[in-house]
Enzyme design. Sequence first.
Site, PDB file in Angstrom:
ATOM      1  N   HIS A  37       0.838  -1.204   0.000  1.00  0.00           N
ATOM      2  CA  HIS A  37       0.000   0.000   0.000  1.00  0.00           C
ATOM      3  C   HIS A  37       0.877   1.261   0.000  1.00  0.00           C
ATOM      4  O   HIS A  37       0.584   2.233  -0.700  1.00  0.00           O
ATOM      5  CB  HIS A  37      -0.882   0.039   1.256  1.00  0.00           C
ATOM      6  CG  HIS A  37      -1.882  -1.078   1.357  1.00  0.00           C
ATOM      7  ND1 HIS A  37      -1.835  -2.024   2.361  1.00  0.00           N
ATOM      8  CD2 HIS A  37      -2.961  -1.385   0.591  1.00  0.00           C
ATOM      9  CE1 HIS A  37      -2.853  -2.864   2.214  1.00  0.00           C
ATOM     10  NE2 HIS A  37      -3.554  -2.501   1.157  1.00  0.00           N
ATOM     11  N   LYS A 152      -1.522  -6.384  -8.234  1.00  0.00           N
ATOM     12  CA  LYS A 152      -1.801  -7.618  -7.482  1.00  0.00           C
ATOM     13  C   LYS A 152      -3.228  -8.079  -7.731  1.00  0.00           C
ATOM     14  O   LYS A 152      -3.506  -9.262  -7.854  1.00  0.00           O
ATOM     15  CB  LYS A 152      -1.586  -7.356  -6.003  1.00  0.00           C
ATOM     16  CG  LYS A 152      -2.250  -8.364  -5.112  1.00  0.00           C
ATOM     17  CD  LYS A 152      -1.287  -8.948  -4.164  1.00  0.00           C
ATOM     18  CE  LYS A 152      -1.890 -10.109  -3.410  1.00  0.00           C
ATOM     19  NZ  LYS A 152      -3.161  -9.747  -2.807  1.00  0.00           N
ATOM     20  N   ASP A 153      -4.168  -7.107  -7.785  1.00  0.00           N
ATOM     21  CA  ASP A 153      -5.567  -7.413  -8.081  1.00  0.00           C
ATOM     22  C   ASP A 153      -5.800  -7.089  -9.553  1.00  0.00           C
ATOM     23  O   ASP A 153      -6.442  -6.093  -9.900  1.00  0.00           O
ATOM     24  CB  ASP A 153      -6.473  -6.599  -7.167  1.00  0.00           C
ATOM     25  CG  ASP A 153      -6.232  -6.927  -5.707  1.00  0.00           C
ATOM     26  OD1 ASP A 153      -6.799  -7.911  -5.228  1.00  0.00           O
ATOM     27  OD2 ASP A 153      -5.433  -6.228  -5.045  1.00  0.00           O
ATOM     28  N   GLN A 156      -9.377  -6.829 -10.923  1.00  0.00           N
ATOM     29  CA  GLN A 156      -9.973  -5.592 -10.404  1.00  0.00           C
ATOM     30  C   GLN A 156      -9.475  -4.386 -11.194  1.00  0.00           C
ATOM     31  O   GLN A 156     -10.267  -3.518 -11.609  1.00  0.00           O
ATOM     32  CB  GLN A 156      -9.593  -5.455  -8.927  1.00  0.00           C
ATOM     33  CG  GLN A 156      -9.818  -4.083  -8.336  1.00  0.00           C
ATOM     34  CD  GLN A 156      -9.538  -4.069  -6.844  1.00  0.00           C
ATOM     35  OE1 GLN A 156     -10.303  -4.609  -6.070  1.00  0.00           O
ATOM     36  NE2 GLN A 156      -8.435  -3.455  -6.426  1.00  0.00           N
TER      37      GLN A 156
END
Length: 290
Positions: A37, A152-153, A156
């Site tokens: 993050h 990573k997603d 999405q």
Amino acid sequence: MELLHTVEGMQAHADAARAASQRLALVPTMGALHEGHLALVEAARQRADHVTVSIFVNPTQFAPGEDYAQYPRTLDSDLAALESAGGVDAVFAPTPEAMYPFGLPPFTTVHVRDLNRYLCGAFREGHFEGVTTVVTKLFLACRPHVAIFGEKDAQQLAILRRMTAELGFGIEVIGHPIVREADGLALSSRNRYLSAEERQQAVVVSKALAEVHEAVAGGERDPRALVDAMRHTVATAPLAELQYAEVVDTELLQPVETLTSGRYLAALAVFFGATRLIDNTTLDLEGSDY
Ligand code: AMP
């Protein structure tokens, strides 16, 4: 750092920054912040004058039986982590009631068709509609010029890119490379659920993807062979239970018959006990990788 809990407060804050001619970036998160993050936050800083991090565990993207209730909520340590990483301008941490003032489930949602048919979408009923809806609401609350999401997603990210472009938000969507532990494990808020033994074995997930790269570099062009190899590698970890291993095209996120000169995504979801880990890698046959 300004901490905002209401949509109206966040909008007023963003409007003031816009009125001061600032370029605003948004990093949406569910909290339990880690170095992955924080890398997104750093990328946001480089692209904007004003950075908002949203921290919201979104109930509508968890299917019944998933870990919504157990998902870590660690606002104080998240704020401390942001401070020690140099701080951000605003942290938007709304309650579910602030985000869904008319109750749950909402009457109004955002649906992106077809891109959720494979990969995680095949196993997580309603998940991506929850994501697209909440990200729309975060965009409307935080009014960014640019939004940063992790690769990573990957599904999405592809769905949000399509949604943002098709609905004409006028927001630039940036993907950030996956941040990994030294042994290759992709950082995730869910890694904290892993036992020591599971953590050790979890390395098979990124290992399987690294092997896909090697196989493609060696000339392999059959997606089924790549999927079989991923299955085989994951099966070497006794505690791992594979949910899916797939190779899809990066545009429509559909399985392909053979790899030609496009870009593809190799992706995995693996359970270790109740903990579900996902990871992926891009196979760029147009670029200089192969
Ligand atoms: P989450 O809090 O898990 O919803 O993640 C918030 C954002 O951080 C999403 O855009 C994720 O893709 C991104 N993210 C999570 N883990 C990583 C990682 N290891 N590397 C890069 N981005 C990540």
